[in-house]
Design a protein around this motif. Structure first.
Motif, short mmCIF file in Angstrom:
data_model
loop_
_atom_site.label_atom_id
_atom_site.label_comp_id
_atom_site.label_asym_id
_atom_site.label_seq_id
_atom_site.Cartn_x
_atom_site.Cartn_y
_atom_site.Cartn_z
N UNK A 1 35.02 78.22 -37.02
CA UNK A 1 35.02 77.29 -38.15
C UNK A 1 33.60 76.94 -38.57
N UNK A 2 32.71 76.83 -37.59
CA UNK A 2 31.31 76.56 -37.93
C UNK A 2 30.70 77.75 -38.66
N UNK A 3 31.05 78.96 -38.24
CA UNK A 3 30.56 80.14 -38.95
C UNK A 3 31.09 80.20 -40.37
N UNK A 4 32.30 79.68 -40.57
CA UNK A 4 32.88 79.64 -41.92
C UNK A 4 32.04 78.78 -42.86
N UNK A 5 31.31 77.80 -42.29
CA UNK A 5 30.46 76.96 -43.13
C UNK A 5 29.40 77.79 -43.85
N UNK A 6 28.94 78.85 -43.20
CA UNK A 6 27.93 79.70 -43.83
C UNK A 6 28.49 80.38 -45.07
N UNK A 7 29.79 80.65 -45.06
CA UNK A 7 30.40 81.32 -46.21
C UNK A 7 30.86 80.32 -47.27
N UNK A 8 31.26 79.12 -46.83
CA UNK A 8 31.81 78.14 -47.77
C UNK A 8 30.75 77.20 -48.33
N UNK A 9 29.68 76.99 -47.57
CA UNK A 9 28.61 76.08 -47.97
C UNK A 9 27.28 76.82 -47.87
N UNK A 10 26.27 76.21 -48.41
CA UNK A 10 24.92 76.73 -48.24
C UNK A 10 24.43 76.25 -46.88
N UNK A 11 24.80 76.98 -45.82
CA UNK A 11 24.55 76.51 -44.46
C UNK A 11 24.11 77.65 -43.57
N UNK A 12 23.53 77.28 -42.42
CA UNK A 12 23.17 78.25 -41.40
C UNK A 12 23.48 77.63 -40.05
N UNK A 13 24.08 78.42 -39.16
CA UNK A 13 24.43 77.97 -37.81
C UNK A 13 23.41 78.49 -36.83
N UNK A 14 22.73 77.58 -36.13
CA UNK A 14 21.74 77.94 -35.13
C UNK A 14 22.25 77.60 -33.74
N UNK A 15 21.95 78.47 -32.79
CA UNK A 15 22.31 78.21 -31.40
C UNK A 15 21.26 78.85 -30.49
N UNK A 16 21.24 78.47 -29.21
CA UNK A 16 20.28 79.09 -28.30
C UNK A 16 20.44 80.61 -28.31
N UNK A 17 19.32 81.31 -28.25
CA UNK A 17 19.38 82.78 -28.25
C UNK A 17 20.12 83.26 -27.01
#
Length: 233
Positions: free
Chosen positions: A54-70
């Motif tokens: 669902x968080x990844x969907x934010x990148x497609x639905x909103x102008x967003x980027x999901x960051x997490x530890x490498x």
């Protein structure tokens, strides 16, 4: 931490952010905020796969980027603490300077608000968006976080994202200005954090020394600060 714990005498403390705070703090006044949202994730191991999707969907639905530890095994040059990876591509980004491009920073359940992620968002002028029904934000005994953050009910967080798009530019500007003021006054260094703790304890011990709401929350008018913060939201 519950509100009851705060009322009984505990302080909701916070860890200080990374050492390049002066440079990033100065950049936060002039950076162009072309991205609506950056999501700060504690990592895929810390959340259900369905929630991460669902968080990844934010990148497609909103102008967003999901960051997490490498991920483990990812080759990262330089200071590891200064790097995060974009969840959708595993591309390495420079952290926390990447936050300078976002208006809002979403802190999801699993990100502890006493960790540097919270102050990293503040330091870069990225308005914290908190998904947590019960957590007490730092120094909330005296600080009015409704002026410098947005709280979204955990069960309604997806609907709450639409609020970010609908906020008027003037409101976003005022919240960003308040975020930077609170950071500079109360979270800029370990010394300012310790001094804030001591001031709050002093008010508890000596009721006659209690300051009002305005003392803690209202910045003195500073035309230099206001003039530097353009409506490039």
């Amino acid at each position: 931490m519950s509100q009851d714990m705060v009322d009984e005498g505990d302080l909701s403390l916070i860890l200080h952010s990374l050492p390049q705070s002066e440079e990033l703090y100065s950049s936060s006044f002039t950076s162009s905020r072309s991205r609506l949202l950056t999501v700060l994730s504690p990592g895929r191991e810390q959340m259900p796969d369905s929630f991460r999707e669902k968080l990844l969907d934010l990148e497609r639905s909103y102008d967003a980027v999901l960051l997490e530890p490498c991920p483990a095994g990812k080759k990262v040059s330089g200071e590891l603490a200064l790097k995060r990876c974009r969840a959708s591509s595993n591309a390495i980004v420079s952290y926390p300077s990447v936050l300078l491009g976002s208006k809002f920073c979403l802190l999801v359940p699993g990100v502890r608000y006493g960790t540097p992620d919270f102050t990293d968002a503040m330091m870069t002028g990225c308005i914290p968006v908190v998904i947590d029904d019960d957590h007490v934000l730092p120094f909330s005994e005296v600080l009015d976080w409704t002026r410098a953050s947005i709280r979204v009910w955990q069960g309604l967080w997806e609907e709450g994202m639409s609020r970010l798009r609908d906020l008027p530019d003037k409101k976003v500007f005022e919240m960003r200005e308040q975020v930077l003021y609170l950071y500079r006054r109360y979270f800029f260094s370990m010394a300012t954090i310790v001094n804030t703790v001591l001031d709050i304890v002093n008010e508890r011990v000596f009721p006659s020394a209690v300051h009002g709401y305005e003392h803690w929350n209202n910045p003195p008018y500073n035309p230099t600060l206001t003039d530097r913060m353009q409506y490039d939201l």
